[in-house]
Design an enzyme around this catalytic site. Structure first.
Site, mmCIF file in Angstrom:
data_model
loop_
_atom_site.group_PDB
_atom_site.id
_atom_site.type_symbol
_atom_site.label_atom_id
_atom_site.label_comp_id
_atom_site.label_asym_id
_atom_site.label_seq_id
_atom_site.Cartn_x
_atom_site.Cartn_y
_atom_site.Cartn_z
ATOM 1 N N LYS A 19 0.795 -1.287 0.093
ATOM 2 C CA LYS A 19 0.024 0.141 -0.106
ATOM 3 C C LYS A 19 0.957 1.243 -0.004
ATOM 4 C CE LYS A 19 -3.445 -1.231 -0.473
ATOM 5 N NZ LYS A 19 -3.943 -1.981 -1.581
ATOM 6 N N HIS A 38 7.216 -7.173 -2.754
ATOM 7 C CA HIS A 38 7.197 -6.361 -1.560
ATOM 8 C C HIS A 38 8.186 -7.068 -0.412
ATOM 9 C CE1 HIS A 38 3.254 -4.289 -2.244
ATOM 10 N NE2 HIS A 38 2.531 -5.267 -2.306
ATOM 11 N N SER A 96 -4.556 2.927 4.284
ATOM 12 C CA SER A 96 -4.885 2.069 2.923
ATOM 13 C C SER A 96 -4.777 0.789 3.192
ATOM 14 C CB SER A 96 -3.745 2.671 1.787
ATOM 15 O OG SER A 96 -3.876 2.057 0.738
HETATM 16 N N1 LIG Z 1 -1.832 7.077 -9.778
HETATM 17 C C1 LIG Z 1 -1.887 6.872 -8.514
HETATM 18 N N2 LIG Z 1 -1.840 8.334 -7.889
HETATM 19 C C2 LIG Z 1 -2.087 8.348 -6.267
HETATM 20 N N3 LIG Z 1 -2.192 7.106 -5.662
HETATM 21 C C3 LIG Z 1 -2.226 5.969 -6.206
HETATM 22 C C4 LIG Z 1 -2.018 5.917 -7.647
HETATM 23 N N4 LIG Z 1 -2.014 4.547 -8.113
HETATM 24 C C5 LIG Z 1 -2.239 3.977 -6.811
HETATM 25 N N5 LIG Z 1 -2.412 4.790 -5.748
HETATM 26 C C6 LIG Z 1 -2.632 4.546 -4.255
HETATM 27 O O1 LIG Z 1 -1.502 3.695 -3.920
HETATM 28 C C7 LIG Z 1 -2.323 2.835 -2.784
HETATM 29 C C8 LIG Z 1 -2.111 1.241 -3.206
HETATM 30 O O2 LIG Z 1 -0.820 0.671 -3.126
HETATM 31 P P1 LIG Z 1 0.084 -0.272 -3.500
HETATM 32 O O3 LIG Z 1 -0.346 -0.347 -5.046
HETATM 33 O O4 LIG Z 1 1.373 -0.397 -3.095
HETATM 34 O O5 LIG Z 1 -0.821 -1.378 -3.114
HETATM 35 S S1 LIG Z 1 -0.714 -3.062 -3.170
HETATM 36 O O6 LIG Z 1 0.208 -3.248 -1.895
HETATM 37 O O7 LIG Z 1 0.176 -3.303 -4.521
HETATM 38 O O8 LIG Z 1 -1.833 -3.718 -2.961
HETATM 39 C C9 LIG Z 1 -3.702 3.068 -2.790
HETATM 40 O O9 LIG Z 1 -3.778 4.251 -1.721
HETATM 41 P P2 LIG Z 1 -5.063 4.652 -0.931
HETATM 42 O O10 LIG Z 1 -6.178 5.281 -2.189
HETATM 43 O O11 LIG Z 1 -4.681 5.622 0.001
HETATM 44 O O12 LIG Z 1 -5.817 3.363 -0.619
HETATM 45 C C10 LIG Z 1 -4.055 3.611 -4.268
HETATM 46 O O13 LIG Z 1 -5.143 4.557 -4.365
#
Ligand SMILES: Nc1ncnc2c1ncn2[C@@H]1O[C@H](COP(=O)(O)OS(=O)(=O)O)[C@@H](OP(=O)(O)O)[C@H]1O
Length: 294
Positions: free
Chosen positions: A44, A100, A130
């Site tokens: 996340k 990860h 998140s």
């Molecule tokens: N383009 C872009 N801009 C801003 N934020 C973004 C973007 N892409 C992914 N996200 C946000 O990243 C969070 C997911 O993290 P991960 O991709 O690491 O998740 S995972 O561990 O692979 O499941 C999750 O955060 P939260 O919205 O706070 O839950 C996603 O919304």
């Protein structure tokens, strides 16, 4: 931790996704190649975002690939069961992976290679929020009893992929490696274009201004939320129930303020101060977390 999780050398993992055997193979036998590229992050923290950025850089900003191939095929997850078969049959070079894994479980052969790792760090309170929402929608994960429960597990390091503190300290301890680029989620939010340029320089990839613009445009939260190859809507509802909480949820910084009480925030900062006092990289929010205030 419950029957859904296993423990490998102190790291909690999802039994459905990987195994001790796979993790041992990845650490000791998997051969990293000099032209491999990895997006690594604690869960996340922006892994999916970095996958999209790297995919777009790889295709010179052309969005065709990101709109037609799911992100897990563009950049397979190194440590997951479904990737092991692909590793055996061989992937086309240059190979791009997501992971990860904490540094101590990352392939040993990385240290002898010129492969590139981009490690993304997110403000831990926003990461926790998140993960809390993700745990409600991902059917393989334990649903925390409450936000307080999730917070306590986080502070103990009793979460999938282990302690956030150890993960970040482990990878930032490697900061002097020329083949490691450390970025924060907040830097991506503040200046996506600047980060794309830094990533291109790190990878030795030359993109003209128009191509960089296309990378930025296609990696925005809105465009990724609308892209079914990036938003995980292809995953069946029995695995991810996006009606409970969408994968692309809010994509902002500071949402933790809507979840933490003052007492929880101060308790968090106390543990942060103890564990992160020797952090060796400069991060915009580090000093705030070293204070006791909300
Ligand atoms: N383009 C872009 N801009 C801003 N934020 C973004 C973007 N892409 C992914 N996200 C946000 O990243 C969070 C997911 O993290 P991960 O991709 O690491 O998740 S995972 O561990 O692979 O499941 C999750 O955060 P939260 O919205 O706070 O839950 C996603 O919304």
């Amino acid at each position: 931790m419950t029957a859904k999780y296993g423990n490998h050398k102190g790291m909690c993992f999802l039994l459905l996704s990987t195994s001790s055997e796979i993790l041992t193979f990845i650490e000791n036998e998997f051969q990293v190649l000099d032209d491999d590229v990895f997006s690594v992050a604690y869960p996340k923290s922006g892994t999916t975002w970095m996958i999209e950025i790297l995919s777009l850089i790889r295709s010179d900003g052309d969005p065709h690939w990101i709109r037609t191939v799911p992100n897990w095929d563009r950049m397979p997850w190194l440590e997951l069961k479904e990737t092991q078969e692909k590793l055996k049959t061989g992937l086309q070079s240059p190979r791009f992976f997501a992971s990860h894994l904490p540094f101590y479980l990352f392939p040993k052969s990385f240290s002898r290679s010129q492969a590139k790792v981009i490690y993304t760090i997110r403000h831990p309170k926003d990461e926790l929020v998140s993960l809390y929402h993700f745990s409600q929608m991902h059917k393989f994960l334990e649903v925390p009893e409450s936000f307080e429960q999730e917070l306590q597990d986080f502070l103990k390091g009793d979460l999938i992929y282990g302690s956030w503190f150890d993960h970040v300290l482990g990878w930032t301890g490697e900061k002097d490696r020329a083949n490691l680029l450390i970025l924060t989620y907040e830097e991506l939010l503040k200046d996506l274009r600047g980060c794309v340029v830094r990533i291109c320089n790190f990878l030795g990839k030359e993109l003209d201004e128009a191509a960089i613009d296309k990378v930025v445009e296609n990696a925005t939260f809105k465009n990724m939320k609308d892209n079914k190859m990036a938003n995980y809507s292809l995953v069946p509802e029995e695995v991810m129930d996006q009606k409970k909480s969408p994968f692309m949820r809010k994509g902002i910084s500071g949402d933790w303020k809507n979840h933490f009480t003052v007492e929880q925030s101060e308790r968090f900062n106390k543990v942060y101060r103890e564990k992160m006092k020797d952090l060796s990289v400069k991060i915009s929010w580090h000093e705030d977390l070293m204070q006791s205030s909300f």
